[in-house]
Write a protein that holds these residues in place. Structure first.
Motif, PDB file in Angstrom:
ATOM      1  N   LYS A 147       0.823  -1.209   0.000  1.00 34.09           N
ATOM      2  CA  LYS A 147       0.000   0.000   0.000  1.00 34.09           C
ATOM      3  C   LYS A 147       0.858   1.260   0.000  1.00 34.09           C
ATOM      4  O   LYS A 147       0.599   2.205  -0.752  1.00 34.09           O
ATOM      5  CB  LYS A 147      -0.958  -0.033   1.185  1.00 34.09           C
ATOM      6  CG  LYS A 147      -1.976  -1.153   1.022  1.00 34.09           C
ATOM      7  CD  LYS A 147      -2.899  -1.281   2.182  1.00 34.09           C
ATOM      8  CE  LYS A 147      -4.046  -2.223   1.853  1.00 34.09           C
ATOM      9  NZ  LYS A 147      -3.635  -3.600   1.511  1.00 34.09           N
ATOM     10  N   GLY A 181      -6.923   1.041   0.142  1.00 36.83           N
ATOM     11  CA  GLY A 181      -6.561  -0.334  -0.247  1.00 36.83           C
ATOM     12  C   GLY A 181      -7.455  -0.809  -1.366  1.00 36.83           C
ATOM     13  O   GLY A 181      -8.205  -0.027  -1.970  1.00 36.83           O
ATOM     14  N   HIS A 182      -7.373  -2.137  -1.639  1.00 35.57           N
ATOM     15  CA  HIS A 182      -8.237  -2.703  -2.671  1.00 35.57           C
ATOM     16  C   HIS A 182      -9.714  -2.430  -2.377  1.00 35.57           C
ATOM     17  O   HIS A 182     -10.497  -2.135  -3.280  1.00 35.57           O
ATOM     18  CB  HIS A 182      -8.106  -4.244  -2.688  1.00 35.57           C
ATOM     19  CG  HIS A 182      -6.846  -4.790  -3.246  1.00 35.57           C
ATOM     20  ND1 HIS A 182      -5.834  -5.268  -2.454  1.00 35.57           N
ATOM     21  CD2 HIS A 182      -6.443  -4.982  -4.533  1.00 35.57           C
ATOM     22  CE1 HIS A 182      -4.867  -5.737  -3.218  1.00 35.57           C
ATOM     23  NE2 HIS A 182      -5.196  -5.571  -4.485  1.00 35.57           N
ATOM     24  N   THR A 183     -10.074  -2.606  -1.100  1.00 37.78           N
ATOM     25  CA  THR A 183     -11.496  -2.570  -0.732  1.00 37.78           C
ATOM     26  C   THR A 183     -12.177  -1.315  -1.278  1.00 37.78           C
ATOM     27  O   THR A 183     -13.203  -1.399  -1.963  1.00 37.78           O
ATOM     28  CB  THR A 183     -11.627  -2.638   0.810  1.00 37.78           C
ATOM     29  OG1 THR A 183     -10.919  -3.801   1.249  1.00 37.78           O
ATOM     30  CG2 THR A 183     -13.077  -2.723   1.253  1.00 37.78           C
ATOM     31  N   GLU A 184     -11.572  -0.174  -0.987  1.00 41.34           N
ATOM     32  CA  GLU A 184     -12.181   1.094  -1.412  1.00 41.34           C
ATOM     33  C   GLU A 184     -12.028   1.304  -2.913  1.00 41.34           C
ATOM     34  O   GLU A 184     -12.937   1.820  -3.585  1.00 41.34           O
ATOM     35  CB  GLU A 184     -11.543   2.263  -0.648  1.00 41.34           C
ATOM     36  CG  GLU A 184     -11.703   2.196   0.874  1.00 41.34           C
ATOM     37  CD  GLU A 184     -10.716   1.263   1.573  1.00 41.34           C
ATOM     38  OE1 GLU A 184      -9.873   0.660   0.871  1.00 41.34           O
ATOM     39  OE2 GLU A 184     -10.796   1.125   2.806  1.00 41.34           O
ATOM     40  N   MET A 230     -14.971  -4.698   4.342  1.00 38.77           N
ATOM     41  CA  MET A 230     -13.977  -5.773   4.437  1.00 38.77           C
ATOM     42  C   MET A 230     -14.454  -6.847   5.407  1.00 38.77           C
ATOM     43  O   MET A 230     -14.872  -6.537   6.522  1.00 38.77           O
ATOM     44  CB  MET A 230     -12.639  -5.206   4.934  1.00 38.77           C
ATOM     45  CG  MET A 230     -11.551  -6.261   5.078  1.00 38.77           C
ATOM     46  SD  MET A 230     -10.039  -5.587   5.823  1.00 38.77           S
ATOM     47  CE  MET A 230      -9.455  -4.548   4.512  1.00 38.77           C
ATOM     48  N   HIS A 239      -8.199   1.209   7.154  1.00 39.07           N
ATOM     49  CA  HIS A 239      -6.790   1.632   7.106  1.00 39.07           C
ATOM     50  C   HIS A 239      -6.647   3.116   7.428  1.00 39.07           C
ATOM     51  O   HIS A 239      -6.350   3.935   6.551  1.00 39.07           O
ATOM     52  CB  HIS A 239      -6.188   1.299   5.730  1.00 39.07           C
ATOM     53  CG  HIS A 239      -6.033  -0.175   5.517  1.00 39.07           C
ATOM     54  ND1 HIS A 239      -6.557  -0.842   4.436  1.00 39.07           N
ATOM     55  CD2 HIS A 239      -5.423  -1.113   6.268  1.00 39.07           C
ATOM     56  CE1 HIS A 239      -6.271  -2.117   4.528  1.00 39.07           C
ATOM     57  NE2 HIS A 239      -5.587  -2.321   5.628  1.00 39.07           N
ATOM     58  N   HIS A 280      -9.259  -1.693  12.754  1.00 42.98           N
ATOM     59  CA  HIS A 280      -8.586  -2.776  12.040  1.00 42.98           C
ATOM     60  C   HIS A 280      -8.034  -3.863  12.969  1.00 42.98           C
ATOM     61  O   HIS A 280      -8.428  -5.035  12.921  1.00 42.98           O
ATOM     62  CB  HIS A 280      -7.471  -2.113  11.215  1.00 42.98           C
ATOM     63  CG  HIS A 280      -6.627  -3.008  10.372  1.00 42.98           C
ATOM     64  ND1 HIS A 280      -5.590  -3.761  10.879  1.00 42.98           N
ATOM     65  CD2 HIS A 280      -6.639  -3.265   9.034  1.00 42.98           C
ATOM     66  CE1 HIS A 280      -5.003  -4.423   9.909  1.00 42.98           C
ATOM     67  NE2 HIS A 280      -5.632  -4.144   8.767  1.00 42.98           N
ATOM     68  N   LEU A 310      -8.691  -7.896  13.260  1.00 42.44           N
ATOM     69  CA  LEU A 310      -7.779  -8.647  12.398  1.00 42.44           C
ATOM     70  C   LEU A 310      -6.728  -9.416  13.211  1.00 42.44           C
ATOM     71  O   LEU A 310      -6.258 -10.466  12.773  1.00 42.44           O
ATOM     72  CB  LEU A 310      -7.107  -7.739  11.351  1.00 42.44           C
ATOM     73  CG  LEU A 310      -7.876  -7.750  10.011  1.00 42.44           C
ATOM     74  CD1 LEU A 310      -9.226  -7.088  10.136  1.00 42.44           C
ATOM     75  CD2 LEU A 310      -7.082  -7.149   8.880  1.00 42.44           C
ATOM     76  N   ARG A 354     -15.161 -10.452  -5.058  1.00 42.63           N
ATOM     77  CA  ARG A 354     -13.714 -10.245  -4.893  1.00 42.63           C
ATOM     78  C   ARG A 354     -13.262 -10.903  -3.590  1.00 42.63           C
ATOM     79  O   ARG A 354     -13.819 -10.661  -2.540  1.00 42.63           O
ATOM     80  CB  ARG A 354     -13.372  -8.763  -4.837  1.00 42.63           C
ATOM     81  CG  ARG A 354     -11.882  -8.490  -4.566  1.00 42.63           C
ATOM     82  CD  ARG A 354     -11.555  -8.340  -3.080  1.00 42.63           C
ATOM     83  NE  ARG A 354     -10.124  -8.179  -2.847  1.00 42.63           N
ATOM     84  CZ  ARG A 354      -9.613  -7.517  -1.807  1.00 42.63           C
ATOM     85  NH1 ARG A 354     -10.392  -6.955  -0.922  1.00 42.63           N
ATOM     86  NH2 ARG A 354      -8.323  -7.455  -1.644  1.00 42.63           N
TER      87      ARG A 354
HETATM   88  N1  LIG Z   1      -5.126  -5.605   6.472  1.00 41.34           N
HETATM   89  C1  LIG Z   1      -5.928  -6.046   5.398  1.00 41.34           C
HETATM   90  C2  LIG Z   1      -5.483  -5.468   4.148  1.00 41.34           C
HETATM   91  O1  LIG Z   1      -4.522  -4.732   4.110  1.00 41.34           O
HETATM   92  C3  LIG Z   1      -6.257  -5.766   2.927  1.00 41.34           C
HETATM   93  O2  LIG Z   1      -6.819  -4.597   2.469  1.00 41.34           O
HETATM   94  P1  LIG Z   1      -7.429  -4.491   1.018  1.00 41.34           P
HETATM   95  O3  LIG Z   1      -6.294  -4.172   0.126  1.00 41.34           O
HETATM   96  O4  LIG Z   1      -8.096  -5.773   0.714  1.00 41.34           O
HETATM   97  O5  LIG Z   1      -8.388  -3.355   1.135  1.00 41.34           O
END
Ligand SMILES: NCC(=O)COP(=O)(O)O
Ligand SMILES: NC(=O)C1=CN([C@@H]2O[C@H](COP(=O)(O)OP(=O)(O)OC[C@H]3O[C@@H](n4cnc5c(N)ncnc54)[C@H](O)[C@@H]3O)[C@@H](O)[C@H]2O)C=CC1
Length: 341
Positions: free
Chosen positions: A128, A140-143, A162, A177, A277, A281, A303
């Protein structure tokens, strides 16, 4: 006689090329039968994968294909859809100049699903910080996937959430994050309610829970100890839970987080919503590091991803576990084709 339509392949993103993403794809393909994996292809650089394969001492073939040819070659070679320019293979060495390819791979995999070429997206781990330095402005990917979903499926209202799901524990962080110091100001009753409603809807529709039991953590020690150790429970979290209950959601809390994850407590809910988080986690990865999967709920497409990161120190060594990556591919297929279960 009912004919079953052949499944589309799973599109796997390149992820950070200097991390273990390439190793995961190569090793998972090599052991795909033993791991029970459906067909997948990787959108990455075929030359880098070929070099990494040699470093790992693998003899399997790599075939540069288009997504529509992936299924035909999967039995004989790892299908790679060339995405971005050729990259030198430097496992373990962080580079910023690969960021554009990393991002393009994610974008193209989502486009493949929209174009009917892939059933679902499995993302390989990204770095990231390296992407931020290159201008990537999503946490991150999620957003990012939420934004891509809006572009590809404008008729939908994605609310990416997530979830880390393992055989023994499923958790959702309400804030993701952001620095810990920003959590109290970011937490609102609306955010908690919206996140819980998304989680409840997907747990019903995609995971088969009739009325999922959601346990919500407090933010402070002892869930605030009646306001003596913090006020967010009474001001923000409890009102959100009351709203959820009024909407028919089986929500409980705010629970002290420190006593919510032992085996007996885990029998009392289906999913925990944590306020930040690490609150959820840490238990999820402690209990299920090898077999948990990161799933983005609230998207109009499927996803998943392994629950771990780039593991730079292990890239190119072959000394990695592919369990979480394999579980992510199996889960992506299962969520995309529930009728095949
Ligand atoms: N800690 C989980 C992580 O970093 C995954 O985030 P993402 O990239 O799936 O949003
Ligand atoms: N979905 C994603 O894209 C994710 C990306 N990351 C990124 O990964 C980078 C590194 O983060 P870390 O906190 O160090 O987490 P990490 O998961 O990469 O590594 C943590 C520890 O677990 C080990 N490990 C990780 N995956 C493994 C595997 N498959 N087999 C064996 N051991 C494994 C590593 O060697 C290390 O000791 C960061 O840049 C972070 O942003 C982290 C989590 C998820």
């Amino acid at each position: 006689m009912r004919r079953s339509t052949p499944s589309l392949p799973i599109a796997v993103t390149m992820g950070e090329p200097a991390g273990i993403g390439p190793d995961l794809a190569l090793l998972a393909w090599e052991n795909s039968k033993a791991l029970g994996l459906p067909c997948f292809y990787v959108r990455a650089d075929a030359a880098l994968l070929t070099e990494r394969s040699a470093k790992l001492g693998l003899s399997g073939k790599i075939a540069a294909v288009s997504p529509k040819d992936a299924s035909a070659v999967f039995g004989k070679a790892l299908p790679v859809v060339q995405t971005g320019p050729a990259l030198p293979d430097q496992p373990g060495f962080e580079r910023e100049d690969t960021a554009a390819s990393v991002i393009a791979s994610i974008e193209h995999c989502v486009a493949d699903v929209d174009d009917g070429l892939a059933a679902a997206v499995v993302t390989s781990p990204i770095n990231k910080a390296a992407l931020y330095k290159a201008g990537f402005d999503h946490p991150g990917h999620t957003e990012f996937l939420g934004e891509l979903a809006k572009q590809h499926w404008p008729e939908t209202t994605p609310h990416p959430v997530m979830m880390i799901a393992g055989p023994e524990l499923m958790v959702v962080p309400v804030t993701i994050h952001i620095p810990l110091k920003d959590v109290p100001a970011t937490l609102t009753s609306d955010l908690i309610v919206e996140t819980a409603l998304t989680a409840a809807a997907d747990l019903k529709q995609r995971f088969g829970f009739a009325n999922p039991r959601l346990a919500l953590c407090g933010l402070n020690p002892h869930a605030g100890e009646n306001g003596t150790m913090g006020t967010e429970e009474d001001a923000i979290i409890r009102p959100a839970i009351d709203r959820l209950i009024a909407l028919g959601i089986a929500a409980t809390g705010p629970h002290p987080a420190d006593t919510l994850f032992h085996p007996e407590a885990r029998q009392t809910y289906d999913c925990v919503l944590g306020m930040y988080h690490d609150q959820v986690l840490i238990p999820a990865k402690t209990i299920g590091f090898d077999d948990s999967v990161n799933i983005t709920l609230g998207l109009p497409f499927v996803r998943t991803s392994p629950d771990h990161g780039t593991a730079y120190g292990l890239a190119g060594t072959g000394n990695i576990r592919t369990d979480s990556f394999a579980a992510a591919i199996r889960m992506a297929h299962a969520l995309a084709y529930p009728e095949q279960l």
